[in-house]
Design a protein around this motif. Structure first.
Motif, short mmCIF file in Angstrom:
data_model
loop_
_atom_site.label_atom_id
_atom_site.label_comp_id
_atom_site.label_asym_id
_atom_site.label_seq_id
_atom_site.Cartn_x
_atom_site.Cartn_y
_atom_site.Cartn_z
N ASP A 40 -4.04 13.91 47.68
CA ASP A 40 -5.14 14.81 48.13
C ASP A 40 -6.49 14.59 47.16
O ASP A 40 -7.30 15.61 47.19
CB ASP A 40 -4.82 16.37 47.49
CG ASP A 40 -4.27 16.33 46.19
OD1 ASP A 40 -4.25 15.37 45.29
OD2 ASP A 40 -4.70 17.61 45.71
N ILE A 41 -6.42 13.45 46.95
CA ILE A 41 -7.95 12.96 45.99
C ILE A 41 -9.15 12.80 47.14
O ILE A 41 -9.00 12.64 48.31
CB ILE A 41 -7.79 11.80 45.36
CG1 ILE A 41 -8.68 11.20 44.46
CG2 ILE A 41 -7.67 10.51 46.29
CD1 ILE A 41 -8.50 10.36 43.58
N THR A 42 -10.31 13.53 46.49
CA THR A 42 -11.46 13.40 47.34
C THR A 42 -12.19 12.09 47.06
O THR A 42 -11.97 11.36 46.30
CB THR A 42 -12.33 14.73 47.08
OG1 THR A 42 -12.49 14.65 45.92
CG2 THR A 42 -11.41 16.01 47.36
N VAL A 83 -9.55 10.97 50.86
CA VAL A 83 -9.77 9.70 51.19
C VAL A 83 -8.56 9.08 52.02
O VAL A 83 -8.67 8.25 52.76
CB VAL A 83 -9.79 8.87 49.96
CG1 VAL A 83 -9.71 7.38 50.00
CG2 VAL A 83 -11.09 9.25 49.13
N ILE A 84 -7.38 9.69 51.69
CA ILE A 84 -6.06 9.23 52.36
C ILE A 84 -6.01 9.59 53.89
O ILE A 84 -5.62 8.83 54.69
CB ILE A 84 -4.71 9.83 51.61
CG1 ILE A 84 -4.68 9.32 50.18
CG2 ILE A 84 -3.65 9.24 52.49
CD1 ILE A 84 -4.91 7.83 49.83
N GLU A 85 -6.48 10.63 54.42
CA GLU A 85 -6.86 10.73 55.76
C GLU A 85 -7.98 10.05 56.26
O GLU A 85 -7.52 9.77 57.36
CB GLU A 85 -7.49 12.42 55.73
CG GLU A 85 -6.48 13.54 55.54
CD GLU A 85 -7.00 14.93 55.82
OE1 GLU A 85 -8.24 15.04 56.34
OE2 GLU A 85 -6.21 15.76 55.83
N VAL A 86 -8.90 9.54 55.57
CA VAL A 86 -9.70 8.65 56.27
C VAL A 86 -8.84 7.15 56.29
O VAL A 86 -8.88 6.81 57.54
CB VAL A 86 -10.88 8.29 55.42
CG1 VAL A 86 -11.75 7.09 55.80
CG2 VAL A 86 -11.92 9.49 55.07
N LEU A 87 -8.13 6.84 55.40
CA LEU A 87 -7.35 5.55 55.73
C LEU A 87 -6.40 5.63 56.77
O LEU A 87 -6.07 4.71 57.33
CB LEU A 87 -6.82 5.31 54.27
CG LEU A 87 -7.46 5.11 53.07
CD1 LEU A 87 -6.68 4.70 51.84
CD2 LEU A 87 -8.49 3.90 53.28
N GLN A 268 -17.03 20.45 41.67
CA GLN A 268 -16.07 21.51 41.93
C GLN A 268 -15.07 20.92 42.90
O GLN A 268 -15.06 19.82 43.50
CB GLN A 268 -17.11 22.72 42.81
CG GLN A 268 -16.30 23.88 43.42
CD GLN A 268 -17.08 24.89 43.72
OE1 GLN A 268 -18.04 25.09 43.20
NE2 GLN A 268 -16.78 25.33 44.73
N GLY A 269 -14.06 21.50 42.74
CA GLY A 269 -12.58 21.03 43.45
C GLY A 269 -12.64 21.15 44.99
O GLY A 269 -13.85 21.38 45.51
N ARG A 270 -11.64 21.34 45.63
CA ARG A 270 -11.51 21.45 46.99
C ARG A 270 -11.88 22.74 47.74
O ARG A 270 -11.64 23.04 48.97
CB ARG A 270 -10.20 20.85 47.58
CG ARG A 270 -10.13 19.15 47.27
CD ARG A 270 -8.68 18.94 47.84
NE ARG A 270 -8.53 19.36 49.21
CZ ARG A 270 -7.31 19.57 49.86
NH1 ARG A 270 -6.33 19.24 49.20
NH2 ARG A 270 -7.33 19.89 51.19
N SER A 271 -12.03 23.89 46.78
CA SER A 271 -12.15 25.09 47.03
C SER A 271 -13.31 25.20 48.30
O SER A 271 -14.47 24.84 48.20
CB SER A 271 -12.54 26.04 46.02
OG SER A 271 -13.90 25.78 45.59
N GLY A 272 -12.92 25.98 49.62
CA GLY A 272 -13.85 26.05 50.36
C GLY A 272 -14.95 27.09 50.12
O GLY A 272 -14.88 27.69 48.94
#
Length: 474
Positions: A40-42, A83-87, A268-272
């Motif tokens: 889940d790394i951005t 990043v993993i989604e991009v890959l 800031q983290g992944r919070s929308g």
């Protein structure tokens, strides 16, 4: 009455373990670094990791790029993207890469929107009272109830063909449309071209060579899922400013408030961010007060060479003071230039001996080679490519050897979304060599002095030097 204790067994709580992956990140000099990261790394987290590992200064311009060499495309991976989604969207046989480098233009449209939305390219779906400022246009992009329209002619690659056709396009929140009848915006003449939800926007790196584009200012829509060149929707603008406007507007329509959140809260983290929690910012954006105060505070705590932290100072008295009068600042700049000229070759401390002085001169003429802003023997085209890669923001610069004259140097810099080149010529005075940009009016014993001077003073340049282009190694 007896009491009996009953033993209750609670179900075991299994901790969630995030699967880790190894990713490879490249720098501009093609050195690379392997990183083991959670799933889940951005993109921002990866940049922060590389900044810490390499002890770089974090000025929020470090960016992760997705590079697709087989089709000549590249895009900025937004800070909040996984990043993993991009890959996962890459094909098995594709030699795609992640690049880590600076991009000074990533959020520049929040600071200087007037450079990104030319009046002739912007219109509004509803009637407006009076003139609309660039800040209000930006506010409309972030609002869900209103939106501006970007319009103009683009070259579009015809599907399944090698030919390109010039068509009038219209960008709205719902997608990109083109007119089947001249510049008509009537609904019956508009045809849907592409949406943003399931596509990413890429910049073409070699549009003329790879796709036969009429200009070098190409961009395209590519589906998120792996697909071949036939799935690309290729477009081409007439100039860089036009391409920048289209790409910036598409990014704002696609991500909206999330981009503003990335800009204002880089750690800031992944919070929308909901529209309700951010809605007060619209008033702030219009008035520009809180935003400017935040930027001033950030400028004080960050180690950067931004224009906010470079001011004219007077150290002649017992106490130093900031020179606020522009006329006085210009006068001091001229005097400082003359003082530097008189220093001659004593910069490295040669105790006044003629032999040492001549050796110092020779050393001074070469000490610039160790500076990160100096690029030895690169061409004009390569210099322009480097500056474009790191963002067409006012003051992005590099110094290089001149190809036409081996004894001179060239200062290449960005201003007004255009790249300009200024020749640095050597001049001799009483047996001493100097560098100058203004025909000898202001002289410097070495290029380091010259760069330092123009970081503080605009002089003959269109703006001060702000951000240097450097090739970093991982």
């Amino acid at each position: 009455m007896s009491l009996s204790a009953r033993r209750v067994t609670l179900p075991a709580i299994t901790p969630i373990v995030l699967q880790k992956r190894v990713i490879k990140v490249y720098s501009e000099d093609e050195t690379s670094r392997a990183l083991e990261v959670p799933s889940d790394i951005t993109a921002r987290d990866v940049c922060q990791l590389l900044i810490l590992k390499n002890h770089y200064i974090d000025d929020h311009s470090w960016t992760l790029f997705e590079h697709l060499p087989h089709i000549g495309l590249e895009r900025t991976i937004e800070d909040h993207e996984l990043v993993i989604e991009v890959l996962s969207n890459w094909g098995m046989e594709e030699e795609n890469k992640l690049y880590f480098r600076k991009n000074y233009a990533k959020y520049e449209f929040f600071k200087n929107p007037m450079y990104f939305f030319p009046e002739h390219m912007v219109s509004f779906a509803t009637e407006t009272n009076g003139e609309i400022s660039p800040t209000q246009i930006l506010q409309m992009f972030l609002s869900s109830s209103t939106y501006p329209e970007i319009h103009g002619f683009l070259h579009a690659k015809e599907q399944g063909k090698k030919s390109w056709k010039k068509i009038y396009f219209l960008l709205r929140r719902s997608g990109l449309y083109f007119s089947t009848k001249g510049t008509s915006k009537e609904p019956r003449h508009l045809q849907f071209f592409s949406e943003f939800g399931n596509s990413d926007i890429y910049v073409s790196l070699a549009g003329k060579k790879k796709h036969g584009a009429p200009t070098n200012y190409g961009f395209c829509f590519k589906p998120n899922k792996a697909g071949g060149p036939r799935d690309l929707k290729m477009l081409c603008a007439e100039e860089e400013q036009s391409r920048t406007c289209w790409v910036t507007a598409i990014r704002l329509f696609k991500y909206g408030m999330q981009l503003y959140q990335n800009y204002m809260h880089p750690y800031q983290g992944r919070s929308g961010c909901s529209s309700q929690s951010i809605s007060p910012m619209f008033q702030v954006l219009e008035k520009r007060t809180a935003l400017q105060e935040t930027q001033k505070m950030q400028a004080k705590i960050q180690r950067s060479i931004s224009e906010n932290s470079l001011v004219a100072m007077d150290f002649s008295g017992q106490k130093s003071r900031v020179i606020e009068n522009p006329t006085e600042a210009l006068s001091v700049a001229v005097e400082e230039g003359l003082a530097w000229r008189k220093k001659g070759c004593l910069r490295l401390g040669t105790h006044g001996s003629p032999t040492a002085s001549s050796q110092s001169c020779a050393t001074n003429m070469a000490i610039h080679r160790s500076q990160p802003w100096f690029h030895h023997k690169i061409s004009r085209e390569e210099a322009q490519r480097l500056i474009i890669q790191q963002g067409l923001v006012d003051g992005v610069f590099l110094v290089r050897d001149s190809q036409s004259n081996p004894k001179t140097f060239v200062l290449s810099m960005s201003h007004g979304q255009k790249i300009k080149h200024f020749q640095i010529i050597p001049v001799e005075d009483d047996g001493e060599m100097f560098h100058t940009l203004d025909d000898g009016h202001t002289r410097f014993t070495d290029l380091i002095q010259l760069v330092e001077f123009y970081q503080l003073n605009k002089g003959v340049l269109p703006c001060k030097l702000k951000h240097y282009c450097a090739r970093i190694a991982l």
